[in-house]
Design a protein around this motif. Structure first.
Motif, mmCIF file in Angstrom:
data_model
loop_
_atom_site.group_PDB
_atom_site.id
_atom_site.type_symbol
_atom_site.label_atom_id
_atom_site.label_comp_id
_atom_site.label_asym_id
_atom_site.label_seq_id
_atom_site.Cartn_x
_atom_site.Cartn_y
_atom_site.Cartn_z
ATOM 1 N N ASP A 99 89.745 4.697 59.426
ATOM 2 C CA ASP A 99 89.516 5.637 60.523
ATOM 3 C C ASP A 99 89.817 4.874 61.812
ATOM 4 O O ASP A 99 89.101 3.925 62.156
ATOM 5 N N PHE A 100 90.877 5.294 62.536
ATOM 6 C CA PHE A 100 91.280 4.579 63.742
ATOM 7 C C PHE A 100 90.143 4.593 64.762
ATOM 8 O O PHE A 100 89.597 5.664 65.090
ATOM 9 N N ALA A 101 89.816 3.403 65.276
ATOM 10 C CA ALA A 101 88.654 3.281 66.155
ATOM 11 C C ALA A 101 88.923 2.288 67.282
ATOM 12 O O ALA A 101 88.272 1.243 67.390
ATOM 13 N N ASP A 102 89.886 2.621 68.119
ATOM 14 C CA ASP A 102 90.195 1.740 69.242
ATOM 15 C C ASP A 102 90.426 2.582 70.491
ATOM 16 O O ASP A 102 91.524 3.114 70.675
ATOM 17 N N PRO A 103 89.377 2.742 71.323
ATOM 18 C CA PRO A 103 88.047 2.151 71.177
ATOM 19 C C PRO A 103 87.163 2.977 70.251
ATOM 20 O O PRO A 103 87.429 4.161 70.041
ATOM 21 N N PRO A 104 86.145 2.378 69.689
ATOM 22 C CA PRO A 104 85.291 3.116 68.755
ATOM 23 C C PRO A 104 84.353 4.079 69.478
ATOM 24 O O PRO A 104 83.843 3.785 70.563
ATOM 25 N N THR A 105 84.140 5.248 68.883
ATOM 26 C CA THR A 105 83.134 6.165 69.376
ATOM 27 C C THR A 105 81.753 5.648 68.937
ATOM 28 O O THR A 105 81.657 4.716 68.130
ATOM 29 N N ALA A 106 80.718 6.290 69.431
ATOM 30 C CA ALA A 106 79.363 5.895 69.032
ATOM 31 C C ALA A 106 79.175 6.069 67.528
ATOM 32 O O ALA A 106 78.539 5.244 66.864
ATOM 33 N N VAL A 107 79.733 7.145 66.985
ATOM 34 C CA VAL A 107 79.638 7.391 65.546
ATOM 35 C C VAL A 107 80.365 6.306 64.771
ATOM 36 O O VAL A 107 79.864 5.778 63.777
ATOM 37 N N GLN A 108 81.554 5.946 65.234
ATOM 38 C CA GLN A 108 82.317 4.909 64.549
ATOM 39 C C GLN A 108 81.646 3.548 64.663
ATOM 40 O O GLN A 108 81.676 2.758 63.734
ATOM 41 N N ALA A 109 81.043 3.265 65.785
ATOM 42 C CA ALA A 109 80.378 1.973 65.979
ATOM 43 C C ALA A 109 79.214 1.792 65.022
ATOM 44 O O ALA A 109 78.877 0.662 64.657
#
Length: 131
Positions: A99-109
């Motif tokens: 799941d691309f996370a750059d920058p990460p959302t709060a959910v992704q973090a």
């Protein structure tokens, strides 16, 4: 297009260990949340572990907690899943997904991405636990 390749599956006796590896080409995995999923015959695909892009957050399904460990190896550009104390019910095809996370959302973090957010998948590696 991110391409993921899983390796390390095989046949192991109950109580044994395996180490799965998820590798990528052309992209660095530290920009992605990486999840490990598995699907047994006749069952739905389930998420068993996840690691955030920073590596600071990890999650595990109750069924594998305390037995499996997910980790990043940025030098090798892999995300590994160490599986110990394997049980017959761990038998499944294991997949990694990104799941691309750059920058990460709060959910992704917090490594809480729903399965539908994982846009890139490997082809899977078979794990069979049997005596």
């Amino acid at each position: 297009q991110l391409q993921l390749v899983e390796s390390g599956g095989g046949l192991v006796q109950p109580g044994g260990s395996l180490r799965l590896s998820c590798a990528a080409s052309g992209f660095t995995l530290d920009h992605y949340v990486i999840g490990w999923f598995r699907q047994a015959p006749g069952k739905e695909r389930e998420e068993i572990s996840c690691i955030s892009s920073s590596g600071g957050s990890t999650n595990y399904a109750d069924s594998v907690k305390g037995r499996f460990t997910i980790s990043r190896d940025n030098a090798k550009n892999t995300v590994d899943l160490q599986m110990n104390s394997l049980k017959p019910e761990d038998t499944a095809v294991y997949y990694c997904a990104a799941d691309f996370a750059d920058p990460p959302t709060a959910v992704q973090a917090m490594c809480l991405s729903p399965i539908e957010d994982f846009g890139s998948w490997g082809r899977g590696t078979q794990v069979t636990v049997s005596s």
